[in-house]
Scaffold this motif. Structure first.
Motif, PDB file in Angstrom:
ATOM      1  N   TYR A  46     -31.316  -9.271   6.971  1.00  0.00           N
ATOM      2  CA  TYR A  46     -30.363  -8.162   6.815  1.00  0.00           C
ATOM      3  C   TYR A  46     -30.025  -7.473   8.136  1.00  0.00           C
ATOM      4  O   TYR A  46     -28.934  -6.915   8.279  1.00  0.00           O
ATOM      5  CB  TYR A  46     -30.877  -7.133   5.789  1.00  0.00           C
ATOM      6  CG  TYR A  46     -31.912  -6.161   6.291  1.00  0.00           C
ATOM      7  CD1 TYR A  46     -31.548  -5.020   7.002  1.00  0.00           C
ATOM      8  CD2 TYR A  46     -33.254  -6.354   6.018  1.00  0.00           C
ATOM      9  CE1 TYR A  46     -32.504  -4.120   7.454  1.00  0.00           C
ATOM     10  CE2 TYR A  46     -34.215  -5.459   6.454  1.00  0.00           C
ATOM     11  CZ  TYR A  46     -33.830  -4.343   7.167  1.00  0.00           C
ATOM     12  OH  TYR A  46     -34.780  -3.454   7.621  1.00  0.00           O
TER      13      TYR A  46
ATOM     14  N   LEU B  63     -27.147 -10.952   9.350  1.00  0.00           N
ATOM     15  CA  LEU B  63     -25.973 -10.356   8.707  1.00  0.00           C
ATOM     16  C   LEU B  63     -25.409  -9.176   9.507  1.00  0.00           C
ATOM     17  O   LEU B  63     -24.628  -8.381   8.964  1.00  0.00           O
ATOM     18  CB  LEU B  63     -26.341  -9.884   7.286  1.00  0.00           C
ATOM     19  CG  LEU B  63     -26.751 -10.982   6.305  1.00  0.00           C
ATOM     20  CD1 LEU B  63     -27.129 -10.387   4.961  1.00  0.00           C
ATOM     21  CD2 LEU B  63     -25.633 -12.015   6.140  1.00  0.00           C
TER      22      LEU B  63
ATOM     23  N   SER C 122     -21.715  -8.983   9.330  1.00  0.00           N
ATOM     24  CA  SER C 122     -21.167  -9.224   7.998  1.00  0.00           C
ATOM     25  C   SER C 122     -20.720  -7.905   7.368  1.00  0.00           C
ATOM     26  O   SER C 122     -21.064  -6.821   7.846  1.00  0.00           O
ATOM     27  CB  SER C 122     -22.226  -9.886   7.108  1.00  0.00           C
ATOM     28  OG  SER C 122     -22.641 -11.124   7.659  1.00  0.00           O
TER      29      SER C 122
ATOM     30  N   TRP D 115     -22.770  -6.831   2.100  1.00  0.00           N
ATOM     31  CA  TRP D 115     -23.714  -7.935   2.218  1.00  0.00           C
ATOM     32  C   TRP D 115     -25.042  -7.438   2.771  1.00  0.00           C
ATOM     33  O   TRP D 115     -26.103  -7.825   2.282  1.00  0.00           O
ATOM     34  CB  TRP D 115     -23.153  -9.024   3.130  1.00  0.00           C
ATOM     35  CG  TRP D 115     -21.996  -9.785   2.579  1.00  0.00           C
ATOM     36  CD1 TRP D 115     -21.110  -9.369   1.619  1.00  0.00           C
ATOM     37  CD2 TRP D 115     -21.578 -11.092   2.966  1.00  0.00           C
ATOM     38  NE1 TRP D 115     -20.162 -10.320   1.379  1.00  0.00           N
ATOM     39  CE2 TRP D 115     -20.420 -11.402   2.183  1.00  0.00           C
ATOM     40  CE3 TRP D 115     -22.038 -12.026   3.870  1.00  0.00           C
ATOM     41  CZ2 TRP D 115     -19.750 -12.618   2.308  1.00  0.00           C
ATOM     42  CZ3 TRP D 115     -21.372 -13.243   4.007  1.00  0.00           C
ATOM     43  CH2 TRP D 115     -20.244 -13.526   3.231  1.00  0.00           C
ATOM     44  N   GLN D 116     -24.966  -6.602   3.795  1.00  0.00           N
ATOM     45  CA  GLN D 116     -26.182  -6.051   4.385  1.00  0.00           C
ATOM     46  C   GLN D 116     -26.950  -5.217   3.360  1.00  0.00           C
ATOM     47  O   GLN D 116     -28.174  -5.312   3.247  1.00  0.00           O
ATOM     48  CB  GLN D 116     -25.831  -5.205   5.600  1.00  0.00           C
ATOM     49  CG  GLN D 116     -25.155  -5.966   6.732  1.00  0.00           C
ATOM     50  CD  GLN D 116     -24.801  -5.066   7.900  1.00  0.00           C
ATOM     51  OE1 GLN D 116     -25.617  -4.278   8.359  1.00  0.00           O
ATOM     52  NE2 GLN D 116     -23.572  -5.172   8.384  1.00  0.00           N
TER      53      GLN D 116
END
Length: 248
Positions: A31, A35, A38, A42-43
């Motif tokens: 995370y 990511l 991202s 999403w995180q």
């Protein structure tokens, strides 16, 4: 000559403990690093699902695999005096170090940009969002980490007798594992080449060792939780001083 105490861990339990010590670092890499660029959703999803798995694992292992009772100690005053003394030291030393040396020296000038970007990714880039995050970490997340790292990992690394002679080894192993995922976070803010990544990570390891010793000495998770909560509070007080002026 006294008998040599052997670890009470079976092969299966060793697998569980190794998983518990390494999973938080893997989750942080997912995370926080993989990511990083991202979408925020999403995180947030990776963080939320990953944390659920992390903190559910000890209970799953104890209840479902070992078929034992949960066994967390009832609230007690044991060790609270030591925890408060340690907490006061954390506040005084941490804030003194920050305001007298680190902030004037500009140690956080570059990392603060990454900190703000990370908060934006989680939708917490406001003063109230940062305050809420600080309260959640200082009160709830600190307890979950103590339950995970001290009640499960540290205790599993010791034989049933919990002989003080074997505390140092277990404390060192669990504290280094506890600090490992913090290295990824600090490297994300300070870069891998910065000595501050490793200096601050060493403080985390020392803190983990102190929380673990307090847990073993007092036989109370609540004393370790209180000391840990103080440490998180100091971190977020510093974070607020660094970031609040850049937030609405």
């Amino acid at each position: 000559m006294p008998p040599v105490e052997k670890s009470s861990l079976s092969t299966a339990n060793w697998v569980a403990v190794i998983f518990a010590m390494t999973y938080p670092t893997f989750l942080t890499w997912i995370y926080f690093t993989a990511l990083k660029d991202s979408p925020g959703s999403w995180q947030q999803a990776a963080f939320g699902i990953g944390k659920f798995v992390q903190f559910a694992f000890p209970a799953f292992w104890v209840f479902v695999i070992q078929r034992q009772r949960f066994g967390i100690e009832r609230p007690t005053t044991r060790g609270l005096g030591l925890a408060i003394a340690l907490g006061v030291f954390e506040i005084v030393a941490g804030l003194a170090l920050y305001f007298i040396w680190l902030k004037p020296a500009g140690v956080f000038d570059e990392p603060v940009k990454e900190m703000l970007a990370k908060l934006q990714g989680f939708g917490l880039d406001s003063r109230m969002g940062l305050i809420g995050l600080g309260v959640a970490y200082s009160l709830a997340h600190s307890w979950l980490e103590e339950y995970y790292w001290r009640w499960f990992v540290l205790k599993k690394l010791l034989p049933e007798s919990h002989s003080p002679r074997l505390w140092p080894r277990a404390l060192i192993i669990s504290s280094l594992a506890f600090a490992a995922h913090h290295v990824l976070v600090l490297a994300g803010y300070f870069q891998w080449t910065s000595p501050w990544t490793y200096i601050l990570a060493s403080f985390v390891a020392i803190g983990g060792g102190l929380f673990g010793w307090l847990y073993l000495h007092s036989k109370s998770l609540y004393a370790a939780w209180l000391a840990h909560g103080f440490a998180d509070a100091v971190i977020f007080i510093i974070g607020y001083d660094l970031l609040a002026g850049r937030m609405s």
